[in-house]
Write a protein that holds these residues in place. Structure first.
Motif, PDB file in Angstrom:
ATOM      1  N   ASP A 101      -8.017  -4.336  -0.515  1.00 20.43           N
ATOM      2  CA  ASP A 101      -9.062  -3.760  -1.456  1.00 20.43           C
ATOM      3  C   ASP A 101      -9.002  -2.376  -1.354  1.00 20.43           C
ATOM      4  OD1 ASP A 101     -10.659  -3.363  -3.654  1.00 20.43           O
ATOM      5  OD2 ASP A 101     -12.312  -4.789  -2.943  1.00 20.43           O
ATOM      6  N   VAL A 102      -8.411  -1.494  -1.912  1.00 18.88           N
ATOM      7  CA  VAL A 102      -8.403   0.045  -1.577  1.00 18.88           C
ATOM      8  C   VAL A 102      -8.458   0.562  -2.754  1.00 18.88           C
ATOM      9  CG1 VAL A 102      -7.479  -0.241   0.789  1.00 18.88           C
ATOM     10  CG2 VAL A 102      -5.976   0.278  -1.447  1.00 18.88           C
ATOM     11  N   SER A 103      -9.200   1.751  -3.105  1.00 20.93           N
ATOM     12  CA  SER A 103      -9.119   2.666  -4.021  1.00 20.93           C
ATOM     13  C   SER A 103      -9.401   4.178  -3.851  1.00 20.93           C
ATOM     14  CB  SER A 103     -10.006   2.061  -5.400  1.00 20.93           C
ATOM     15  OG  SER A 103     -11.295   1.942  -4.901  1.00 20.93           O
ATOM     16  N   THR A 104      -9.128   4.833  -4.888  1.00 19.41           N
ATOM     17  CA  THR A 104      -9.394   6.272  -4.884  1.00 19.41           C
ATOM     18  C   THR A 104     -10.829   6.339  -5.761  1.00 19.41           C
ATOM     19  OG1 THR A 104      -8.114   6.903  -6.881  1.00 19.41           O
ATOM     20  CG2 THR A 104      -7.017   7.217  -4.713  1.00 19.41           C
ATOM     21  N   GLN A 105     -11.326   7.338  -5.764  1.00 17.74           N
ATOM     22  CA  GLN A 105     -12.721   7.397  -6.594  1.00 17.74           C
ATOM     23  C   GLN A 105     -12.520   7.926  -8.022  1.00 17.74           C
ATOM     24  OE1 GLN A 105     -15.899   9.046  -4.607  1.00 17.74           O
ATOM     25  NE2 GLN A 105     -15.705   7.347  -2.854  1.00 17.74           N
ATOM     26  N   VAL A 106     -13.123   7.112  -8.921  1.00 13.40           N
ATOM     27  CA  VAL A 106     -13.282   7.963 -10.361  1.00 13.40           C
ATOM     28  C   VAL A 106     -14.059   9.115 -10.202  1.00 13.40           C
ATOM     29  CG1 VAL A 106     -14.040   7.457 -12.770  1.00 13.40           C
ATOM     30  CG2 VAL A 106     -13.131   5.726 -11.273  1.00 13.40           C
ATOM     31  N   GLY A 107     -13.740  10.349 -10.909  1.00 13.09           N
ATOM     32  CA  GLY A 107     -14.560  11.435 -10.762  1.00 13.09           C
ATOM     33  C   GLY A 107     -13.817  12.454  -9.560  1.00 13.09           C
ATOM     34  N   GLU A 108     -12.789  12.058  -9.034  1.00 16.91           N
ATOM     35  CA  GLU A 108     -12.265  12.886  -7.873  1.00 16.91           C
ATOM     36  C   GLU A 108     -10.938  12.831  -8.324  1.00 16.91           C
ATOM     37  OE1 GLU A 108     -13.194  12.243  -3.950  1.00 16.91           O
ATOM     38  OE2 GLU A 108     -15.386  12.235  -4.442  1.00 16.91           O
ATOM     39  N   GLU A 109      -9.912  13.866  -7.989  1.00 15.30           N
ATOM     40  CA  GLU A 109      -8.750  13.583  -7.858  1.00 15.30           C
ATOM     41  C   GLU A 109      -7.992  14.163  -6.605  1.00 15.30           C
ATOM     42  OE1 GLU A 109      -7.019  17.079 -10.410  1.00 15.30           O
ATOM     43  OE2 GLU A 109      -8.784  16.245 -11.716  1.00 15.30           O
ATOM     44  N   GLY A 110      -6.868  14.037  -6.341  1.00 14.60           N
ATOM     45  CA  GLY A 110      -6.254  14.534  -5.129  1.00 14.60           C
ATOM     46  C   GLY A 110      -5.147  13.506  -4.550  1.00 14.60           C
ATOM     47  N   ASN A 111      -4.716  13.428  -3.257  1.00 13.40           N
ATOM     48  CA  ASN A 111      -4.024  12.513  -2.828  1.00 13.40           C
ATOM     49  C   ASN A 111      -4.649  11.759  -1.719  1.00 13.40           C
ATOM     50  OD1 ASN A 111      -1.929  13.616  -4.313  1.00 13.40           O
ATOM     51  ND2 ASN A 111      -0.885  14.646  -2.767  1.00 13.40           N
ATOM     52  N   GLU A 112      -4.338  10.485  -1.735  1.00 17.71           N
ATOM     53  CA  GLU A 112      -5.022   9.586  -0.540  1.00 17.71           C
ATOM     54  C   GLU A 112      -4.051   8.801   0.049  1.00 17.71           C
ATOM     55  OE1 GLU A 112      -9.423   7.621  -0.280  1.00 17.71           O
ATOM     56  OE2 GLU A 112      -8.846   8.795  -1.824  1.00 17.71           O
ATOM     57  N   SER A 113      -4.095   8.404   1.332  1.00 17.80           N
ATOM     58  CA  SER A 113      -3.185   7.490   1.570  1.00 17.80           C
ATOM     59  C   SER A 113      -4.001   6.279   2.542  1.00 17.80           C
ATOM     60  CB  SER A 113      -2.071   7.984   2.653  1.00 17.80           C
ATOM     61  OG  SER A 113      -2.831   8.533   3.889  1.00 17.80           O
ATOM     62  N   PHE A 114      -3.371   5.092   2.139  1.00 14.18           N
ATOM     63  CA  PHE A 114      -4.064   3.935   2.767  1.00 14.18           C
ATOM     64  C   PHE A 114      -2.793   3.080   3.447  1.00 14.18           C
ATOM     65  CE2 PHE A 114      -5.704   4.974  -1.279  1.00 14.18           C
ATOM     66  CZ  PHE A 114      -6.999   4.912  -1.072  1.00 14.18           C
ATOM     67  N   THR A 115      -3.110   2.437   4.651  1.00 16.64           N
ATOM     68  CA  THR A 115      -2.355   1.422   5.107  1.00 16.64           C
ATOM     69  C   THR A 115      -2.756   0.223   4.732  1.00 16.64           C
ATOM     70  OG1 THR A 115      -1.881   2.953   7.073  1.00 16.64           O
ATOM     71  CG2 THR A 115      -1.473   0.682   7.581  1.00 16.64           C
ATOM     72  N   VAL A 116      -1.695  -0.677   4.160  1.00 12.45           N
ATOM     73  CA  VAL A 116      -2.153  -1.970   3.822  1.00 12.45           C
ATOM     74  C   VAL A 116      -1.244  -2.984   4.299  1.00 12.45           C
ATOM     75  CG1 VAL A 116      -3.254  -1.069   1.692  1.00 12.45           C
ATOM     76  CG2 VAL A 116      -0.684  -1.579   1.486  1.00 12.45           C
ATOM     77  N   GLU A 117      -1.672  -4.231   4.497  1.00 14.17           N
ATOM     78  CA  GLU A 117      -1.051  -5.377   5.111  1.00 14.17           C
ATOM     79  C   GLU A 117      -0.942  -6.296   3.876  1.00 14.17           C
ATOM     80  OE1 GLU A 117       0.052  -5.593   8.241  1.00 14.17           O
ATOM     81  OE2 GLU A 117      -0.941  -3.615   8.884  1.00 14.17           O
ATOM     82  N   LEU A 118       0.164  -6.502   3.442  1.00 15.97           N
ATOM     83  CA  LEU A 118       0.640  -7.292   2.288  1.00 15.97           C
ATOM     84  C   LEU A 118       0.935  -8.703   2.869  1.00 15.97           C
ATOM     85  CD1 LEU A 118       2.552  -4.940  -0.331  1.00 15.97           C
ATOM     86  CD2 LEU A 118      -0.006  -5.212   0.125  1.00 15.97           C
ATOM     87  N   GLU A 119       0.218  -9.659   2.204  1.00 15.21           N
ATOM     88  CA  GLU A 119       0.325 -11.058   2.375  1.00 15.21           C
ATOM     89  C   GLU A 119       1.131 -11.663   1.157  1.00 15.21           C
ATOM     90  OE1 GLU A 119      -3.207 -12.556   3.520  1.00 15.21           O
ATOM     91  OE2 GLU A 119      -3.641 -10.891   4.961  1.00 15.21           O
ATOM     92  N   PRO A 120       1.649 -12.782   1.320  1.00 14.85           N
ATOM     93  CA  PRO A 120       1.996 -13.507   0.369  1.00 14.85           C
ATOM     94  C   PRO A 120       0.889 -13.931  -0.917  1.00 14.85           C
ATOM     95  CG  PRO A 120       3.202 -14.370   2.113  1.00 14.85           C
ATOM     96  CD  PRO A 120       2.125 -13.514   2.496  1.00 14.85           C
ATOM     97  N   GLY A 121       1.367 -13.319  -2.269  1.00 23.01           N
ATOM     98  CA  GLY A 121       0.347 -13.633  -3.193  1.00 23.01           C
ATOM     99  C   GLY A 121       0.614 -12.862  -4.369  1.00 23.01           C
ATOM    100  N   THR A 122      -0.474 -12.493  -5.281  1.00 25.13           N
ATOM    101  CA  THR A 122      -0.314 -11.666  -6.173  1.00 25.13           C
ATOM    102  C   THR A 122      -1.123 -10.391  -6.199  1.00 25.13           C
ATOM    103  OG1 THR A 122       0.089 -13.231  -7.921  1.00 25.13           O
ATOM    104  CG2 THR A 122      -0.567 -11.601  -8.714  1.00 25.13           C
ATOM    105  N   TYR A 123      -0.596  -9.275  -6.352  1.00 26.60           N
ATOM    106  CA  TYR A 123      -1.476  -8.235  -6.097  1.00 26.60           C
ATOM    107  C   TYR A 123      -1.645  -7.360  -7.508  1.00 26.60           C
ATOM    108  CZ  TYR A 123      -1.387  -8.513  -1.228  1.00 26.60           C
ATOM    109  OH  TYR A 123      -1.666  -9.080   0.077  1.00 26.60           O
ATOM    110  N   THR A 124      -2.740  -6.832  -7.715  1.00 28.20           N
ATOM    111  CA  THR A 124      -2.860  -6.041  -9.007  1.00 28.20           C
ATOM    112  C   THR A 124      -3.519  -4.541  -8.673  1.00 28.20           C
ATOM    113  OG1 THR A 124      -3.649  -8.028  -9.806  1.00 28.20           O
ATOM    114  CG2 THR A 124      -4.078  -6.116 -11.106  1.00 28.20           C
ATOM    115  N   PHE A 125      -2.964  -3.567  -9.520  1.00 30.18           N
ATOM    116  CA  PHE A 125      -3.370  -2.212  -9.238  1.00 30.18           C
ATOM    117  C   PHE A 125      -3.956  -1.941 -10.689  1.00 30.18           C
ATOM    118  CE2 PHE A 125       0.352  -0.357 -11.255  1.00 30.18           C
ATOM    119  CZ  PHE A 125       1.301  -1.142 -11.016  1.00 30.18           C
ATOM    120  N   VAL A 126      -5.017  -1.308 -10.924  1.00 28.47           N
ATOM    121  CA  VAL A 126      -5.753  -1.017 -12.104  1.00 28.47           C
ATOM    122  C   VAL A 126      -6.423   0.266 -11.810  1.00 28.47           C
ATOM    123  CG1 VAL A 126      -6.235  -3.289 -12.583  1.00 28.47           C
ATOM    124  CG2 VAL A 126      -8.068  -1.960 -11.653  1.00 28.47           C
ATOM    125  N   CYS A 127      -6.578   1.004 -13.147  1.00 30.94           N
ATOM    126  CA  CYS A 127      -7.686   2.042 -13.014  1.00 30.94           C
ATOM    127  C   CYS A 127      -9.258   1.269 -13.618  1.00 30.94           C
ATOM    128  CB  CYS A 127      -7.262   3.188 -14.048  1.00 30.94           C
ATOM    129  SG  CYS A 127      -8.670   3.924 -14.559  1.00 30.94           S
TER     130      CYS A 127
END
Ligand SMILES: [Cu+2]
Length: 141
Positions: A101-127
């Motif tokens: 569960d990672v996200s950038t912030q509304v109200g800000e822009e720029g680049n951000e990096s995250f290390t994520v451990e993906l497991e079997p299942g469904t992932y969703t990305f949204v604004c």
């Protein structure tokens, strides 16, 4: 007689020191090499192909692609480096799914990096403010 004894003692001492030094060095070298080799072997292949690029904005657009710009529909489980380019202060990029569960912030822009451990299942990305239209999904197998 005295000289012979002294020599014998000296030689014995040298032999002892040499033996203990050699023993210690060998033991620690072996341990270090084994640990390093194992870590390198397991991490190198997955790191080489583990980049994900998320993008949101400047319009009402959100996407997630591989390092080769291929649209992601499914991925093998594992550790990934997610680079998010948030190109608007009106939007954010929010990835969620099993263990993530990672996200950038509304109200800000720029680049951000995250290390994520993906497991079997469904992932969703949204604004988050516009999740009804700005969203995507993929499977991890
Ligand atoms: Cu938005």
């Amino acid at each position: 007689m005295r000289i012979a004894l002294a020599l014998a003692a000296l030689l014995a001492g040298v032999a002892l020191v040499a033996a203990s030094c050699g023993g210690d060095d060998e033991a620690s070298d072996t341990t270090t090499e084994t640990t390093t080799d194992t870590m390198t072997d397991t991490s190198e292949p997955s790191q080489a192909s583990s980049g994900l690029k998320g993008s949101v904005g400047p319009g009402f657009e959100i996407s997630l692609v591989t390092d080769d710009d291929a649209v992601i529909t499914s991925l093998p489980g594992g550790s990934y480096e997610l680079e998010v380019e948030d190109k608007s202060s009106a939007h954010n990029f929010h990835l969620s799914g099993p263990g993530v569960d990672v996200s950038t912030q509304v109200g800000e822009e720029g680049n951000e990096s995250f290390t994520v451990e993906l497991e079997p299942g469904t992932y969703t990305f949204v604004c988050d403010p516009h999740s009804s239209t700005m969203h995507g999904t993929f499977q991890v197998t």
